[in-house]
Design an enzyme around this catalytic site. Structure first.
Site, PDB file in Angstrom:
ATOM      1  N   CYS A 147       0.809  -1.227   0.000  1.00 28.12           N
ATOM      2  CA  CYS A 147       0.000   0.000   0.000  1.00 28.12           C
ATOM      3  C   CYS A 147       0.837   1.270   0.000  1.00 28.12           C
ATOM      4  CB  CYS A 147      -0.964  -0.018   1.189  1.00 28.12           C
ATOM      5  SG  CYS A 147      -2.315  -1.210   0.951  1.00 28.12           S
ATOM      6  N   ASP A 204     -11.346  -5.395   2.781  1.00 25.19           N
ATOM      7  CA  ASP A 204     -12.389  -4.381   2.608  1.00 25.19           C
ATOM      8  C   ASP A 204     -13.791  -4.958   2.811  1.00 25.19           C
ATOM      9  OD1 ASP A 204     -10.608  -2.358   2.138  1.00 25.19           O
ATOM     10  OD2 ASP A 204     -10.720  -2.493  -0.043  1.00 25.19           O
TER      11      ASP A 204
END
Length: 342
Positions: free
Chosen positions: A13, A87
């Site tokens: 990320c 998520d």
């Protein structure tokens, strides 16, 4: 001489575009006709999209992919998959299907790709989902991830901005994996610290999410590329402030020393530029500031739970293999949105 293709250049990320850049671009996109069944879209800064298909079912859609942040392809596949699956859990959903997203150099050994996809498949299996296909392209560097579909009851969605005044904030994984992975590439951390980071990144948020469903949780997000403070800023959504107890925040111990030596990520500095106007750091040390800003890959859940249930939730979460802690509380809106205390 055959060109050497480097597998790990620095990814995860930390490779994401900065939140400020994304905000500017997304704000200029033309708005289409509003669909009443789209319960959560990109305009909410949430972790995934949610679309209602019946009175008791909504689909949760997300995707995530990035370059490797570790040298072992199998481990990378596990981390990339765990990150994409996260998520769904952050929205309160359950994983149903996943599609592979693959960018791979034609000159690289295909056994490397096989190991990446084997790691990803194992995590999808662990999540209880089905790997249903995917798409690949030839590229000059490796990138891998998943597009994931889950389901959730429309009344049980956990938006990232659902917190309420008085809530307690609980974090389910340690911070610092971005700093550790960066320092590891230049040989400045121990094998033990890197193993701790890898184990954290490979762990599904499935187990923490399953526990949290039994409590009065008002909001939830997973900590990824925008760092703890960046995602916390989205969680407050301009309506509340929060008090953060820096001494209670779990992090990988060697990350502090790395930050002291300025072994930092560019993404962490983009996060600082984006969020520092909203934060009163309260005199904490520079390394601790950097840990709170550090972009996480497959980070933990940040859960906003009713104060009356926080102790019980934390006790049950403590049965998991990773450190969980109460890290703050939601308070009435103040001049600064995030008030950090020692």
């Amino acid at each position: 001489m055959e060109e050497k293709i480097e597998f790990c250049r620095g990814g995860g990320c930390t490779a994401k575009l900065g939140p400020g850049v994304l905000e500017r671009v997304l704000s200029r996109l033309p708005k289409g006709k509003k669909d009443e069944n789209l319960l959560i879209g990109f305009d909410s800064h949430d972790d995934a999209a949610v679309y209602k298909i019946s009175e008791d079912t909504a689909i949760v859609q997300t995707l995530d992919f990035f370059p490797p942040m570790v040298e072992d392809p199998y481990t990378f596949g596990k981390i990339a998959a765990a990150n994409a699956l996260s998520d769904i859990y952050a929205m309160g959903g359950e994983v149903r299907t996943a599609l592979n997203i693959v960018c791979f150099p034609e000159k690289m050994d295909l056994n490397v790709l096989g190991e990446i996809m084997r790691g990803g498949q194992e995590k999808v299996n662990e999540a209880g989902g089905t790997l249903a296909g995917g798409h690949s392209i030839a590229d000059d560097s490796v990138k891998y991830g998943l597009s994931v579909t889950g389901t959730v009851h429309p009344d049980h969605i956990l938006p990232n901005d659902g917190c309420e005044e008085g809530d307690i904030l609980i974090l389910t994984k340690p911070l610092g994996v971005g700093i550790i992975a960066t320092a590891n590439r230049v040989g400045e951390v121990s094998k033990e610290a890197m193993k701790q980071a890898e184990e954290s990144m490979m762990t599904l948020n499935k187990y923490a999410a399953e526990i949290a469903r039994n409590y009065e949780v008002h909001g939830c997000t997973d900590i990824t590329g925008f760092g703890f403070l960046g995602h916390l800023h989205e969680m407050m959504h301009g309506e509340y402030s929060c008090r953060i107890f820096a001494s209670s925040v779990p992090y990988i111990e060697e990350a502090y020393g790395c930050a002291e030596e300025f072994l930092l990520t560019a993404a962490g500095q983009r996060n600082r530029n984006y969020v520092e106007a909203y934060v009163d750091f309260g005199g904490i040390s520079f390394p601790m500031e950097e840990i709170l800003l550090d972009p996480q890959t497959s980070g933990g859940l940040l859960i906003s739970v009713a104060a009356s249930e926080a102790d019980a939730l934390l006790e049950e979460l403590s049965s998991l293999s990773l450190p969980c802690a109460m890290v703050g509380e939601v308070i009435q809106k103040q001049e600064k949105e995030i008030l950090v205390q020692q």
